[in-house]
Design an enzyme around this catalytic site. Structure first.
Site, short mmCIF file in Angstrom:
data_model
loop_
_atom_site.label_atom_id
_atom_site.label_comp_id
_atom_site.label_asym_id
_atom_site.label_seq_id
_atom_site.Cartn_x
_atom_site.Cartn_y
_atom_site.Cartn_z
N HIS A 265 -0.89 -24.99 10.29
CA HIS A 265 -0.76 -23.56 9.99
C HIS A 265 -1.37 -22.72 11.12
O HIS A 265 -0.82 -21.69 11.51
CB HIS A 265 -1.53 -23.20 8.71
CG HIS A 265 -1.06 -23.88 7.47
ND1 HIS A 265 -1.81 -24.82 6.80
CD2 HIS A 265 0.10 -23.75 6.77
CE1 HIS A 265 -1.15 -25.23 5.75
NE2 HIS A 265 0.02 -24.61 5.70
N VAL B 10 2.43 -30.68 13.96
CA VAL B 10 1.10 -30.98 14.51
C VAL B 10 0.61 -32.28 13.85
O VAL B 10 0.71 -32.43 12.62
CB VAL B 10 0.11 -29.82 14.25
CG1 VAL B 10 -1.27 -30.15 14.81
CG2 VAL B 10 0.65 -28.54 14.89
N ARG C 170 -1.44 -31.82 1.62
CA ARG C 170 -1.48 -32.92 0.64
C ARG C 170 -2.20 -34.16 1.17
O ARG C 170 -2.50 -35.05 0.40
CB ARG C 170 -0.05 -33.28 0.19
CG ARG C 170 0.58 -32.19 -0.66
CD ARG C 170 1.90 -32.62 -1.25
NE ARG C 170 2.36 -31.68 -2.25
CZ ARG C 170 3.25 -30.72 -2.05
NH1 ARG C 170 3.79 -30.56 -0.85
NH2 ARG C 170 3.61 -29.89 -3.03
#
Ligand code: PAF
Length: 297
Positions: A43, A182, A193
């Site tokens: 992110h 990534v 997760r």
């Protein structure tokens, strides 16, 4: 403090809309990164890319109930708002939109977006309704912010392709930008997760990456039969006792169809359950008579 920008946190759809509309009216280039929070380096790579390319960066953190099926991990999906806000601030985000579910889906909500075709294969076979939930929330967020650019990770390759199709089909003025997956140094794709995994399961989860490498190796050796490539990937995942294979496939890009032969732009895609986590990974490749090269989704 010098160097650290102020981040606006909004839980209100109307307020967030007004803030971003004011940016656009000033002629600023707005980048948007939708997330479900529990931010990791994947992110952060999207947020930093948006920061580099845009004048203002908006991010959403919303665990979208619509994209979880019955019995899936909606309730236990990891959440850590304080940590996420700190990371968003460090990445230079200007606005974090953190809506409660009722703000996004008021009582009686009954309008959905369905991207046919692309939503059917791969994860679509195992998560009915998932991509309808994704497409609906993404369309709603795009219409709310009307960002000039929106950033998505290639780890969710099918999602990225569906969002591109949605934007094209609805004529939304948003440029959808993908970012390569990534990975941890040993190859494991970053995913919120992964936090479900015990150390032993974390080790087992590497079978997804090994399967993709096995598929690539066969292609590099000249194999072009899709069934052989899929079987080689399957074999690697089935050999891991803690993993339960969902799929291992070689499909076309961007159509996600099973080709006659593995040639041109293709996607090796795998999904498996490892302990309590459902994990996915993929490898976009360009296969030419000259050889095999890493591609983008
Ligand atoms: O990739 C995700 O985290 C989600 O599917 C998204 C795009 C934020 C929509 O809820």
């Amino acid at each position: 403090m010098k160097g650290v920008r102020r981040v606006i946190v909004s839980r209100s759809l109307e307020e967030a809309r007004r803030i971003v509309a004011a940016w656009r009216e000033r002629g600023l280039l707005v980048g948007f990164v939708p997330t479900m929070g529990y931010l990791h380096e994947g992110h952060l790579a999207l947020l930093r890319m948006a920061r580099r390319e845009c004048d203002r960066v908006a991010a959403s953190i919303f665990v979208n109930p619509l994209q979880f099926g019955p019995g899936e991990d909606y309730l236990r999906y990891p959440r850590d708002e304080e940590r996420d806000l700190g990371l968003a601030r460090e990445a230079g985000v200007d606005l974090v939109f953190l809506p409660p579910a009722e703000e996004m889906y008021p009582p009686g909500f009954s309008t959905y977006i369905e991207v046919e075709g692309l939503s059917a294969p791969l994860c679509g076979r195992f998560r009915p309704g998932h991509f309808r939930g994704v497409a609906t929330v993404v369309a709603k967020l795009f219409l709310l912010f009307l960002p000039q650019r929106a950033y998505f990770g290639e780890k969710d390759a099918q999602q990225l392709l569906i969002v591109r199709r949605l934007v094209r089909d609805l004529g939304l003025p948003v440029e959808v930008v993908g970012h390569p997956t990534v990975r941890e140094p040993d190859g494991l794709a970053l995913s919120s997760r992964n936090s479900y995994l015990s150390p032993r399961e974390r080790e087992a989860a590497l079978c997804l990456w090994r399967a993709l490498q096995a598929g690539r190796k066969l292609l590099e050796q000249g194999e072009r039969r899709v069934s052989e490539i899929a079987q080689a990937m399957e074999k690697v995942i089935r050999a891991e006792p803690l993993a339960r294979l969902e799929y291992a496939e070689c499909v076309t890009l961007p159509g996600l169809e099973v080709p006659e032969r593995a040639e041109g732009r293709i996607l090796l895609a795998v999904a498996a359950r490892v302990g309590p986590a459902r994990l996915i990974d993929n490898l976009p490749l360009e296969v030419t008579p000259e050889g095999v090269a890493t591609a983008s989704v």
